[in-house]
Design a protein around this motif. Structure first.
Motif, PDB file in Angstrom:
ATOM      1  N   ALA A 161     -13.830  -9.690  31.460  1.00 43.35           N
ATOM      2  CA  ALA A 161     -14.027  -9.890  32.898  1.00 43.35           C
ATOM      3  C   ALA A 161     -14.660 -11.252  33.158  1.00 43.35           C
ATOM      4  N   ASP A 177      -4.930  -7.106  40.994  1.00 42.82           N
ATOM      5  CA  ASP A 177      -5.484  -5.770  40.783  1.00 42.82           C
ATOM      6  C   ASP A 177      -4.289  -4.820  40.826  1.00 42.82           C
ATOM      7  N   THR A 226     -12.819  -6.239  44.132  1.00 46.14           N
ATOM      8  CA  THR A 226     -13.347  -7.599  44.127  1.00 46.14           C
ATOM      9  C   THR A 226     -12.401  -8.497  44.903  1.00 46.14           C
ATOM     10  N   MET A 273      -5.512  -6.417  36.253  1.00 46.92           N
ATOM     11  CA  MET A 273      -6.739  -5.636  36.076  1.00 46.92           C
ATOM     12  C   MET A 273      -6.537  -4.240  36.657  1.00 46.92           C
ATOM     13  N   ARG A 281      -8.520  -0.032  36.216  1.00 52.73           N
ATOM     14  CA  ARG A 281      -9.867   0.533  36.129  1.00 52.73           C
ATOM     15  C   ARG A 281     -10.460   0.338  34.746  1.00 52.73           C
ATOM     16  N   PHE A 285     -11.819  -3.005  35.622  1.00 54.73           N
ATOM     17  CA  PHE A 285     -12.788  -3.144  36.703  1.00 54.73           C
ATOM     18  C   PHE A 285     -14.048  -2.319  36.456  1.00 54.73           C
ATOM     19  N   GLN A 286     -13.869  -1.075  36.037  1.00 54.85           N
ATOM     20  CA  GLN A 286     -15.014  -0.175  35.954  1.00 54.85           C
ATOM     21  C   GLN A 286     -15.637  -0.104  34.566  1.00 54.85           C
ATOM     22  N   TRP A 341     -15.596  -5.337  34.796  1.00 53.91           N
ATOM     23  CA  TRP A 341     -15.940  -6.239  35.897  1.00 53.91           C
ATOM     24  C   TRP A 341     -17.265  -5.848  36.554  1.00 53.91           C
ATOM     25  N   GLN A 342     -17.388  -4.598  36.964  1.00 49.50           N
ATOM     26  CA  GLN A 342     -18.599  -4.159  37.665  1.00 49.50           C
ATOM     27  C   GLN A 342     -19.842  -4.337  36.802  1.00 49.50           C
ATOM     28  N   TRP A 391     -18.286  -7.769  43.600  1.00 51.85           N
ATOM     29  CA  TRP A 391     -17.438  -6.666  44.035  1.00 51.85           C
ATOM     30  C   TRP A 391     -18.141  -5.928  45.160  1.00 51.85           C
TER      31      TRP A 391
END
Length: 182
Positions: free
Chosen positions: A28, A46, A59, A113, A115, A143-144, A162-163, A169
């Motif tokens: 990420a 995404d 994001t 990207m 989850r 992402f998660q 990412w998060q 985000w």
């Protein structure tokens, strides 16, 4: 010294022979840095279903949301406790249009990207490579991120992604970037 040099050459040789039809991953943070440095030369997508994004977050760093797989709300898989997913028939065409809208050719870097990175991020990147796009990568852990292996938060997605990298985000979706079926 010769052993070190030989190991380096073997490593470079193996990486140079990576399958052209299999996408490579980025973290990420690597993706965020690339977008900050060369965002006008990259298409960052995404590939999650927009309903999933609504509940998990988004994001605005991405260029666009084009789902690779869409939940089929007419087909519930009782044994798996979820709805079936089917490939978005407009996915490749959506990517082509997004490249065109951004003034990029089909050989521009495309980063996908999802989850977790494995269920749609990598498969969508591989799909694009199989369908004529030559420079595609995906975000490893998506992402998660991944679930913790142990402790009080075992199974919770609090590792990597990412998060969890502290990148920008929010729960608010950008209506100009989110996928809206016609």
């Amino acid at each position: 010294m010769k052993l070190l040099l030989a190991a380096l050459l073997i490593t470079l040789g193996l990486s140079a022979h990576a399958s052209a039809d299999e996408a490579l991953s980025l973290t990420a943070q690597e993706t965020y840095n690339l977008v900050q440095e060369k965002g006008d030369q990259i298409l960052f997508v995404d590939v999650r279903d927009p309903v999933e994004i609504m509940f998990i977050g988004f994001t605005d760093v991405v260029d666009i949301n084009i789902p690779f797989m869409l939940a089929d709300r007419t087909s519930f898989l009782a044994d798996k406790g979820r709805f079936a997913m089917s490939r978005n028939p407009e996915f490749a065409a959506g990517i082509e249009q997004a490249l065109k809208d951004k003034g990029l050719s089909s050989d521009a870097l495309i980063i996908t990207m999802c989850r977790s990175g494995s269920s749609r991020g990598k498969p969508s990147a591989d799909y694009l490579l199989e369908n004529g796009f030559s420079n595609v990568k995906y975000i490893d852990h998506g992402f998660q991120g991944s679930g913790a292996k142990d402790g009080k938060k075992a199974g919770m997605r609090i590792v990597n992604g990412w998060q969890n990298a502290g990148l920008p985000w929010s729960m608010k979706l950008n209506p100009e970037k989110i996928y809206l079926p016609e």
